[in-house]
Scaffold this motif. Sequence first.
Motif, PDB file in Angstrom:
ATOM      1  N   TRP A 334      16.459  48.646  22.951  1.00 19.21           N
ATOM      2  CA  TRP A 334      17.569  49.099  23.783  1.00 19.21           C
ATOM      3  C   TRP A 334      18.915  48.570  23.319  1.00 19.21           C
ATOM      4  CZ3 TRP A 334      16.645  52.647  27.481  1.00 19.21           C
ATOM      5  CH2 TRP A 334      15.322  52.802  27.917  1.00 19.21           C
ATOM      6  N   LEU A 335      19.930  49.398  23.500  1.00 24.07           N
ATOM      7  CA  LEU A 335      21.322  48.966  23.353  1.00 24.07           C
ATOM      8  C   LEU A 335      22.119  49.626  24.472  1.00 24.07           C
ATOM      9  CD1 LEU A 335      22.071  49.400  19.520  1.00 24.07           C
ATOM     10  CD2 LEU A 335      21.888  47.236  20.774  1.00 24.07           C
ATOM     11  N   PRO A 336      23.153  48.970  24.977  1.00 15.88           N
ATOM     12  CA  PRO A 336      23.986  49.621  25.997  1.00 15.88           C
ATOM     13  C   PRO A 336      25.005  50.562  25.344  1.00 15.88           C
ATOM     14  CG  PRO A 336      24.760  47.388  25.590  1.00 15.88           C
ATOM     15  CD  PRO A 336      23.570  47.595  24.695  1.00 15.88           C
ATOM     16  N   PRO A 337      25.422  51.621  26.037  1.00 10.98           N
ATOM     17  CA  PRO A 337      26.528  52.434  25.518  1.00 10.98           C
ATOM     18  C   PRO A 337      27.767  51.543  25.367  1.00 10.98           C
ATOM     19  CG  PRO A 337      25.674  53.353  27.601  1.00 10.98           C
ATOM     20  CD  PRO A 337      24.952  52.075  27.350  1.00 10.98           C
ATOM     21  N   THR A 338      28.414  51.654  24.227  1.00 13.61           N
ATOM     22  CA  THR A 338      29.471  50.694  23.890  1.00 13.61           C
ATOM     23  C   THR A 338      30.739  51.432  23.452  1.00 13.61           C
ATOM     24  OG1 THR A 338      27.815  49.082  23.206  1.00 13.61           O
ATOM     25  CG2 THR A 338      30.036  48.786  22.308  1.00 13.61           C
ATOM     26  N   VAL A 339      31.885  51.007  23.996  1.00 14.72           N
ATOM     27  CA  VAL A 339      33.167  51.631  23.641  1.00 14.72           C
ATOM     28  C   VAL A 339      34.054  50.590  22.958  1.00 14.72           C
ATOM     29  CG1 VAL A 339      35.215  52.822  24.520  1.00 14.72           C
ATOM     30  CG2 VAL A 339      32.963  53.240  25.569  1.00 14.72           C
ATOM     31  N   SER A 342      39.728  51.191  18.551  1.00 13.83           N
ATOM     32  CA  SER A 342      40.038  50.941  17.136  1.00 13.83           C
ATOM     33  C   SER A 342      41.537  50.913  16.912  1.00 13.83           C
ATOM     34  CB  SER A 342      39.423  52.031  16.261  1.00 13.83           C
ATOM     35  OG  SER A 342      38.089  51.724  15.997  1.00 13.83           O
ATOM     36  N   LYS A 343      41.973  49.976  16.094  1.00 16.69           N
ATOM     37  CA  LYS A 343      43.402  49.852  15.785  1.00 16.69           C
ATOM     38  C   LYS A 343      43.715  50.344  14.374  1.00 16.69           C
ATOM     39  CE  LYS A 343      44.203  47.846  19.721  1.00 16.69           C
ATOM     40  NZ  LYS A 343      44.182  48.887  20.754  1.00 16.69           N
ATOM     41  N   ALA A 344      42.692  50.386  13.519  1.00 19.01           N
ATOM     42  CA  ALA A 344      42.933  50.772  12.118  1.00 19.01           C
ATOM     43  C   ALA A 344      41.802  51.661  11.629  1.00 19.01           C
ATOM     44  CB  ALA A 344      43.024  49.518  11.247  1.00 19.01           C
ATOM     45  N   THR A 345      42.163  52.621  10.768  1.00 18.68           N
ATOM     46  CA  THR A 345      41.160  53.597  10.320  1.00 18.68           C
ATOM     47  C   THR A 345      40.222  53.039   9.251  1.00 18.68           C
ATOM     48  OG1 THR A 345      42.702  54.473   8.704  1.00 18.68           O
ATOM     49  CG2 THR A 345      42.637  55.589  10.833  1.00 18.68           C
ATOM     50  N   ASP A 346      40.449  51.799   8.814  1.00 22.08           N
ATOM     51  CA  ASP A 346      39.496  51.246   7.849  1.00 22.08           C
ATOM     52  C   ASP A 346      38.420  50.392   8.520  1.00 22.08           C
ATOM     53  OD1 ASP A 346      41.051  49.134   8.554  1.00 22.08           O
ATOM     54  OD2 ASP A 346      41.624  48.549   6.508  1.00 22.08           O
ATOM     55  N   GLU A 347      38.423  50.327   9.858  1.00 27.59           N
ATOM     56  CA  GLU A 347      37.345  49.593  10.529  1.00 27.59           C
ATOM     57  C   GLU A 347      36.030  50.343  10.303  1.00 27.59           C
ATOM     58  OE1 GLU A 347      38.302  49.264  14.700  1.00 27.59           O
ATOM     59  OE2 GLU A 347      40.264  48.409  14.263  1.00 27.59           O
ATOM     60  N   PRO A 348      34.944  49.624   9.946  1.00 22.84           N
ATOM     61  CA  PRO A 348      33.664  50.316   9.713  1.00 22.84           C
ATOM     62  C   PRO A 348      33.232  51.181  10.892  1.00 22.84           C
ATOM     63  CG  PRO A 348      33.539  48.044   8.971  1.00 22.84           C
ATOM     64  CD  PRO A 348      34.875  48.184   9.643  1.00 22.84           C
ATOM     65  N   VAL A 349      33.473  50.721  12.094  1.00 21.16           N
ATOM     66  CA  VAL A 349      33.025  51.468  13.265  1.00 21.16           C
ATOM     67  C   VAL A 349      33.791  52.792  13.411  1.00 21.16           C
ATOM     68  CG1 VAL A 349      34.587  50.425  14.972  1.00 21.16           C
ATOM     69  CG2 VAL A 349      32.274  51.101  15.660  1.00 21.16           C
ATOM     70  N   TRP A 350      35.001  52.843  12.841  1.00 19.39           N
ATOM     71  CA  TRP A 350      35.791  54.079  12.875  1.00 19.39           C
ATOM     72  C   TRP A 350      35.397  55.016  11.729  1.00 19.39           C
ATOM     73  CZ3 TRP A 350      38.800  56.451  16.303  1.00 19.39           C
ATOM     74  CH2 TRP A 350      39.558  57.542  15.852  1.00 19.39           C
ATOM     75  N   ARG A 351      34.996  54.440  10.621  1.00 21.16           N
ATOM     76  CA  ARG A 351      34.833  55.200   9.381  1.00 21.16           C
ATOM     77  C   ARG A 351      33.381  55.610   9.106  1.00 21.16           C
ATOM     78  NH1 ARG A 351      37.770  57.139   5.924  1.00 21.16           N
ATOM     79  NH2 ARG A 351      39.608  56.672   7.122  1.00 21.16           N
ATOM     80  N   GLU A 352      32.414  54.753   9.451  1.00 20.76           N
ATOM     81  CA  GLU A 352      31.020  54.996   9.049  1.00 20.76           C
ATOM     82  C   GLU A 352      30.229  55.648  10.182  1.00 20.76           C
ATOM     83  OE1 GLU A 352      29.464  51.261   7.560  1.00 20.76           O
ATOM     84  OE2 GLU A 352      31.290  50.957   6.374  1.00 20.76           O
ATOM     85  N   GLU A 353      29.184  56.384   9.745  1.00 23.81           N
ATOM     86  CA  GLU A 353      28.320  57.011  10.743  1.00 23.81           C
ATOM     87  C   GLU A 353      27.427  55.933  11.362  1.00 23.81           C
ATOM     88  OE1 GLU A 353      24.985  59.455   9.486  1.00 23.81           O
ATOM     89  OE2 GLU A 353      25.515  60.902  11.033  1.00 23.81           O
ATOM     90  N   VAL A 354      27.708  55.547  12.593  1.00 24.57           N
ATOM     91  CA  VAL A 354      26.974  54.426  13.197  1.00 24.57           C
ATOM     92  C   VAL A 354      25.556  54.868  13.587  1.00 24.57           C
ATOM     93  CG1 VAL A 354      26.962  52.788  15.109  1.00 24.57           C
ATOM     94  CG2 VAL A 354      29.116  53.350  13.960  1.00 24.57           C
ATOM     95  N   PHE A 355      25.429  56.084  14.095  1.00 26.48           N
ATOM     96  CA  PHE A 355      24.137  56.651  14.494  1.00 26.48           C
ATOM     97  C   PHE A 355      23.474  55.817  15.593  1.00 26.48           C
ATOM     98  CE2 PHE A 355      20.503  59.478  13.144  1.00 26.48           C
ATOM     99  CZ  PHE A 355      21.263  60.634  13.162  1.00 26.48           C
ATOM    100  N   GLY A 356      24.285  55.484  16.584  1.00 21.60           N
ATOM    101  CA  GLY A 356      23.826  54.728  17.740  1.00 21.60           C
ATOM    102  C   GLY A 356      24.854  54.884  18.850  1.00 21.60           C
ATOM    103  N   PRO A 357      24.636  54.245  20.018  1.00 18.85           N
ATOM    104  CA  PRO A 357      25.507  54.479  21.183  1.00 18.85           C
ATOM    105  C   PRO A 357      26.816  53.691  21.124  1.00 18.85           C
ATOM    106  CG  PRO A 357      23.753  52.980  21.775  1.00 18.85           C
ATOM    107  CD  PRO A 357      23.518  53.339  20.338  1.00 18.85           C
ATOM    108  N   VAL A 358      27.609  53.965  20.107  1.00 19.32           N
ATOM    109  CA  VAL A 358      28.884  53.266  19.928  1.00 19.32           C
ATOM    110  C   VAL A 358      29.960  54.307  19.656  1.00 19.32           C
ATOM    111  CG1 VAL A 358      30.146  51.527  18.598  1.00 19.32           C
ATOM    112  CG2 VAL A 358      27.665  51.316  18.883  1.00 19.32           C
ATOM    113  N   VAL A 359      31.057  54.248  20.414  1.00 19.04           N
ATOM    114  CA  VAL A 359      32.161  55.184  20.173  1.00 19.04           C
ATOM    115  C   VAL A 359      33.454  54.403  19.987  1.00 19.04           C
ATOM    116  CG1 VAL A 359      32.737  55.603  22.633  1.00 19.04           C
ATOM    117  CG2 VAL A 359      33.163  57.378  20.929  1.00 19.04           C
TER     118      VAL A 359
END
Length: 450
Positions: A334-339, A342-359
């Motif tokens: 389990w993981l919780p939905p997570t928000v 992002s402040k910069a477009t080079d953050e991995p969470v902004w750029r890479e396909e996370v494929f999990g409950p993270v936006v």
Amino acid sequence: MTTLINPTTGAALREVPSASLDDTDTAIERAQEAFVSWRALAPGERARLLRSFAAIVDAHNEELARLEVENSGHTIGNARWEAGNVRDCLNYYSAAPERLFGRQIPVAGGVDVTFREPLGVVGIIVPWNFPMPIAGWGFAPALAAGNTVVLKPAEITPLTAMRIAELAIEAGIPQGVFTVLPGQGSVVGQRFVSHPLVRKVCFTGSTEVGKQIMAGCADQVKRVTLELGGKSANVVFADADIAKAAATAPYAVFDNAGQDCCARSRILVERSAYDEFVGRLETAVQQMKVVDPSLDESEMGPMVSARQRDAVQGYIDGATIAFQGTSPGGDGFWLPPTVVESKATDEPVWREEVFGPVVAVMAFDDEEQAVALANDTEYGLSGSIYTRDLGRALRVSRAIESGNLSVNSHSSVRYWTPFGGFKQSGLGRELGPDAPNAFTEEKNVFFSDD
Ligand code: NAD
């Protein structure tokens, strides 16, 4: 042997044998033998068999759905829809055999006619995130066009595909026409690429493996369709219905626990509406029912595997979390939905396909910047645009480099409309009225009137 794990509990589910190279070669040869009679079947008879197949899948909807809940951790509501989607694809493409039209093209001195010839054996490689629909999007139009199919489900989620293959036989689909081969990608999947009798490979999965498949297929100029990753944007303009946009945004990314190639995992919000949107989004995320996926009320289940959960946890650990929803404890994945803001477009969470409950959420200042940010990715699969301005909806939907967009909604895949990616999200299209053509070669024949 592969030991399957129930993602909801972490407990072992059952062992499934893995097909060997020899098993794969034998199945491909049988599929080639079966092709001779399957392609020669009267179109109406092939259509009737596909409708019988659809009916038997429908009659086993609940069984297939429960199997998917156990094997993949999908919510029961989603899993029922997914089994229904296989039925719907079969029914839709059962109308194709009698409608596989060629053309008659005006020429001097005779008649010129085109034919749609089936390819032969088609190899379909399926990922773990939507085992039933992605299988059906390949095999239903391929069979309808007169091909035979060998299909490899993902190592960890083979159960529904294996059951669907049994149902095909019960429906009267002849032996060898549709064979499911559970096993390793590097063995079974790779053999689909290298075996000369497999005339087309339909691959859905990661962009990394997709590139290898495409390179491998080049060796025999083998036909290939690729459905790969995504990093889709949900673009919310200040003139939109912000309450609706915020209330629906969680479902556009957290459905199937975010393990969706169409997940809108980046949300772009016009700055003047940003605070209102994020406030409403927090309420919506905290109300999501992340509970045992076998319960009717469940809106999000676990990750498919410990490996996937750990990979996604890595992104969460590396980001500044704005807020999270809830998730059960226990030994499940389990993981919780997570928000994340992002402040910069080079953050991995902004750029890479996370494929999990993270936006990841980011503000923009004007239409031009919104389009530039949405397109600032190697992917181009899906996306949403929220605005009440019709002109803007038209301009932005034409400007975003993506195969499947929805305006004021998050819908993305309908079996009767085309689906596929721009850029590194894929090659070719599945579904829609033209899908059977992608499983044929167009042949041109001139008949002289001499
Ligand atoms: P993956 O690429 O690891 O595996 C996909 C399938 O390919 C599996 O069946 C696997 O066994 C097989 N495979 C692996 N290596 C192979 C090889 N060398 N030769 C032949 N077959 C091989 O992907 P995954 O982790 O199962 O799925 C997640 C990925 O799939 C995500 O990136 C997601 O975006 C993508 N995906 C895309 C779509 C789409 O329609 N665009 C749909 C669903 C998933």
